[in-house]
Design an enzyme around this catalytic site. Structure first.
Site, mmCIF file in Angstrom:
data_model
loop_
_atom_site.group_PDB
_atom_site.id
_atom_site.type_symbol
_atom_site.label_atom_id
_atom_site.label_comp_id
_atom_site.label_asym_id
_atom_site.label_seq_id
_atom_site.Cartn_x
_atom_site.Cartn_y
_atom_site.Cartn_z
ATOM 1 N N TYR A 25 -10.127 -1.695 2.599
ATOM 2 C CA TYR A 25 -10.049 -1.601 3.956
ATOM 3 C C TYR A 25 -11.117 -2.436 4.533
ATOM 4 O O TYR A 25 -11.249 -3.246 5.322
ATOM 5 C CB TYR A 25 -9.776 -0.260 4.744
ATOM 6 C CG TYR A 25 -8.517 0.498 4.211
ATOM 7 C CD1 TYR A 25 -7.425 0.052 4.563
ATOM 8 C CD2 TYR A 25 -8.548 1.415 3.091
ATOM 9 C CE1 TYR A 25 -6.242 0.751 4.450
ATOM 10 C CE2 TYR A 25 -7.415 1.861 2.669
ATOM 11 C CZ TYR A 25 -6.458 1.568 3.441
ATOM 12 O OH TYR A 25 -5.288 2.548 2.928
ATOM 13 N N ASN A 48 1.395 -1.023 10.951
ATOM 14 C CA ASN A 48 2.154 -2.158 10.055
ATOM 15 C C ASN A 48 3.436 -2.810 10.575
ATOM 16 O O ASN A 48 4.565 -2.507 10.050
ATOM 17 C CB ASN A 48 2.382 -1.892 8.773
ATOM 18 C CG ASN A 48 2.703 -2.683 7.871
ATOM 19 O OD1 ASN A 48 3.218 -3.856 8.348
ATOM 20 N ND2 ASN A 48 2.787 -2.589 6.551
ATOM 21 N N CYS A 56 0.753 -3.856 2.455
ATOM 22 C CA CYS A 56 -0.303 -2.861 2.639
ATOM 23 C C CYS A 56 -0.490 -2.078 1.630
ATOM 24 O O CYS A 56 -1.397 -1.560 1.470
ATOM 25 C CB CYS A 56 0.253 -2.192 3.693
ATOM 26 S SG CYS A 56 1.847 -1.565 3.759
ATOM 27 N N HIS A 57 0.458 -2.074 0.560
ATOM 28 C CA HIS A 57 0.069 -1.356 -0.485
ATOM 29 C C HIS A 57 -0.898 -1.827 -1.448
ATOM 30 O O HIS A 57 -1.406 -1.096 -2.319
ATOM 31 C CB HIS A 57 1.632 -1.174 -1.391
ATOM 32 C CG HIS A 57 2.016 -2.388 -1.628
ATOM 33 N ND1 HIS A 57 2.980 -3.219 -1.169
ATOM 34 C CD2 HIS A 57 1.577 -2.942 -3.016
ATOM 35 C CE1 HIS A 57 3.173 -4.064 -1.878
ATOM 36 N NE2 HIS A 57 2.538 -4.239 -2.921
ATOM 37 N N GLU A 85 2.570 -3.964 -10.579
ATOM 38 C CA GLU A 85 2.277 -5.580 -10.206
ATOM 39 C C GLU A 85 1.337 -5.776 -11.246
ATOM 40 O O GLU A 85 0.735 -6.873 -11.117
ATOM 41 C CB GLU A 85 1.624 -5.442 -8.803
ATOM 42 C CG GLU A 85 3.066 -5.098 -7.858
ATOM 43 C CD GLU A 85 2.770 -6.043 -6.246
ATOM 44 O OE1 GLU A 85 1.500 -5.976 -6.179
ATOM 45 O OE2 GLU A 85 3.569 -6.016 -5.807
#
Length: 105
Positions: A25, A48, A56-57, A85
């Site tokens: 952040y 969001n 956002c993850h 990912e």
DNA sequence: AAAATGACGGTGT
DNA sequence: TACACCGCCATTT
């Protein structure tokens, strides 16, 4: 179109995070021009409005710790998604030394 | 317009 | 790692 709003800057940056990497952040806030607005950034992710298109993850706390996440499963799902990912985890935290987006060149 | 809130960050214990 | 306190910021109510 784009209103140079602080929040829009943050969303734009979040979408630029490459898959397999994460940003904090504080980093997004700094890139947006407000190095101390990490708290506000968290608010943007929560609200969001661009949910499905704003990863956002891929945004985690400064320690690489996962926080919040309004989606299903909460941080648990977020953690699983990041791992899926290619993000490397170290216990309950993300291994920023390997998966941090702005960590290295 | 003022007060309260929060998906933070850092430090101390 | 866990918990507590403070400081900081923009958004929401």
């Amino acid at each position: 179109m784009a209103e140079s709003s602080f929040r829009e800057q943050v969303y734009a940056l979040a979408r630029q995070i490459p898959k397999g990497f994460v940003a904090t952040y504080g980093q997004l806030a700094a890139l947006a021009g407000h190095p101390r607005a990490a708290r506000a950034v968290g608010f943007f992710m929560k609200t969001n409005p661009d949910a499905p298109r704003t990863p956002c993850h891929r945004v985690v706390a400064s320690d690489g710790r996962l926080t919040g996440y309004s989606g299903a499963g909460g941080v648990a799902a977020k953690r699983a998604m990041l791992q899926s990912e290619g993000v490397v985890f170290k216990g309950k935290k993300v291994d920023l030394s390997v998966s941090s987006w702005l960590k290295k060149t």
